[in-house]
Scaffold this motif. Structure first.
Motif, short mmCIF file in Angstrom:
data_model
loop_
_atom_site.label_atom_id
_atom_site.label_comp_id
_atom_site.label_asym_id
_atom_site.label_seq_id
_atom_site.Cartn_x
_atom_site.Cartn_y
_atom_site.Cartn_z
N LEU A 37 0.83 -1.20 0.00
CA LEU A 37 0.00 0.00 0.00
C LEU A 37 0.87 1.25 0.00
N TYR A 38 1.95 1.23 0.77
CA TYR A 38 2.88 2.36 0.76
C TYR A 38 3.42 2.59 -0.66
N PHE A 39 3.79 1.49 -1.32
CA PHE A 39 4.33 1.60 -2.68
C PHE A 39 3.30 2.18 -3.65
N LEU A 40 2.09 1.64 -3.63
CA LEU A 40 1.06 2.05 -4.59
C LEU A 40 0.63 3.49 -4.37
N LEU A 41 0.44 3.88 -3.12
CA LEU A 41 0.01 5.25 -2.84
C LEU A 41 1.12 6.25 -3.16
N ALA A 42 2.37 5.89 -2.88
CA ALA A 42 3.48 6.77 -3.22
C ALA A 42 3.63 6.90 -4.74
N MET A 43 3.41 5.80 -5.44
CA MET A 43 3.47 5.83 -6.90
C MET A 43 2.39 6.75 -7.47
N LEU A 44 1.17 6.65 -6.91
CA LEU A 44 0.08 7.52 -7.36
C LEU A 44 0.40 8.98 -7.08
N ALA A 45 0.91 9.26 -5.88
CA ALA A 45 1.28 10.63 -5.52
C ALA A 45 2.37 11.16 -6.45
N SER A 46 3.31 10.31 -6.82
CA SER A 46 4.40 10.72 -7.69
C SER A 46 3.90 11.07 -9.09
N ILE A 47 2.98 10.25 -9.61
CA ILE A 47 2.42 10.54 -10.94
C ILE A 47 1.68 11.85 -10.92
N ILE A 48 0.83 12.05 -9.90
CA ILE A 48 0.05 13.29 -9.81
C ILE A 48 0.98 14.49 -9.65
N GLY A 49 1.98 14.34 -8.77
CA GLY A 49 2.90 15.45 -8.54
C GLY A 49 3.77 15.79 -9.73
N SER A 50 3.96 14.82 -10.63
CA SER A 50 4.83 15.04 -11.80
C SER A 50 4.08 15.54 -13.02
N LEU A 51 2.77 15.74 -12.90
CA LEU A 51 1.98 16.13 -14.06
C LEU A 51 2.25 17.56 -14.52
N GLN A 52 2.75 18.40 -13.62
CA GLN A 52 3.03 19.78 -14.00
C GLN A 52 4.18 19.84 -15.01
N ALA A 53 4.19 20.92 -15.77
CA ALA A 53 5.26 21.10 -16.77
C ALA A 53 6.51 21.59 -16.08
N GLY A 54 7.24 20.66 -15.45
CA GLY A 54 8.44 21.03 -14.71
C GLY A 54 9.69 20.92 -15.54
N VAL A 55 10.81 21.15 -14.89
CA VAL A 55 12.11 21.18 -15.57
C VAL A 55 12.46 19.81 -16.15
N VAL A 56 12.34 18.76 -15.35
CA VAL A 56 12.72 17.42 -15.81
C VAL A 56 11.78 16.96 -16.92
N ASN A 57 10.48 17.19 -16.75
CA ASN A 57 9.51 16.75 -17.77
C ASN A 57 9.82 17.34 -19.13
N THR A 58 9.98 18.66 -19.16
CA THR A 58 10.21 19.33 -20.45
C THR A 58 11.58 18.97 -21.01
N ALA A 59 12.57 18.79 -20.14
CA ALA A 59 13.90 18.42 -20.61
C ALA A 59 13.89 17.03 -21.25
N VAL A 60 13.19 16.08 -20.63
CA VAL A 60 13.09 14.73 -21.19
C VAL A 60 12.37 14.76 -22.53
N LEU A 61 11.30 15.52 -22.62
CA LEU A 61 10.57 15.63 -23.88
C LEU A 61 11.45 16.21 -24.99
N ALA A 62 12.13 17.31 -24.67
CA ALA A 62 12.99 17.95 -25.66
C ALA A 62 14.16 17.04 -26.04
N HIS A 63 14.73 16.34 -25.07
CA HIS A 63 15.86 15.45 -25.33
C HIS A 63 15.44 14.30 -26.25
N THR A 64 14.22 13.81 -26.05
CA THR A 64 13.72 12.72 -26.89
C THR A 64 13.52 13.19 -28.32
N VAL A 65 12.93 14.37 -28.47
CA VAL A 65 12.71 14.92 -29.82
C VAL A 65 14.04 15.10 -30.55
N LYS A 66 15.06 15.52 -29.81
CA LYS A 66 16.35 15.79 -30.43
C LYS A 66 17.14 14.51 -30.71
#
Length: 209
Positions: free
Chosen positions: A5-34
């Protein structure tokens, strides 16, 4: 079951918390395109590791960290906002998304770049301290190595899932969009980052709620 339960709830919190357009998200997207799918995946793994580190530290000492970081919350907001503004300006005015030419060399260290970008975001500590305290309020107050490991692994897994989705989107964008279309896409992302950074600066000054 409690550890899972700790694993699943932390995983859900991580997905929700990572949905914003942050530095790592946009960098990974740009790096993939390049540089393509493989480079994007390596960077995604690196960008997810700090979630494991910060979540583990927060689980171990959330109360003390919240008390300590409360003194510097405004400073953390200013740093993150400045990073978002710089990245936004880069995407709006400088970034030219195009696939690498055959034989074109790439700087090595995809994983390390993702790792360093993630570690440069101290706001993750505040986020995971908040999640840990939420767990306690829900009655999930177990301590020990296994709950800590499950919590940290859930944080890592959630971030990795979302970043791999972004890698897939980056590959699809690379295949389906023209260079002009990719340019417009990243200009839009840059404007979103600029808005987020500006809001963070205004909030740190107390000018907006």
């Amino acid at each position: 079951m409690g550890t899972l339960l700790y694993f699943l709830l932390a995983m859900l919190a991580s997905i929700i918390g990572s949905l914003q357009a942050g530095v790592v998200n946009t960098a990974v997207l740009a790096h993939t395109v390049k540089w393509g799918r493989t480079a994007g995946r390596r960077m995604a793994v690196g960008g997810s590791i700090p979630e494991f580190v910060y979540a583990g530290v927060a689980f171990w000492g959330a109360g003390r960290l919240v008390e300590l970081l409360e003194l510097g919350a405004r400073g953390i907001t200013l740093v993150i906002s400045a990073i978002l503004l710089v990245l936004g300006l880069y995407f709006v005015f400088l970034f030219r998304p195009r696939p690498a030419a055959p034989g074109e060399d790439k700087l090595t260290g995809d994983l390390w770049r993702g790792l360093l970008l993630g570690l440069a975001n101290p706001q993750l500590l505040l986020f995971w301290c908040g999640v840990k305290l939420l767990f306690v309020s829900l009655g999930l107050s177990r301590d020990g190595a296994w709950p800590l490991l499950a919590f940290a692994l859930g944080a890592f897994a959630g971030a990795l899932v979302l970043l791999l989705v972004l890698v897939r989107l980056g590959v699809q964008a690379q295949e389906r969009l023209s260079p002009q279309g990719l340019r417009r896409l990243f200009r839009g992302i840059g404007l979103l980052l600029l808005a987020s950074g500006l809001y963070g600066l205004l909030r740190a000054q107390g000018w907006v709620p």
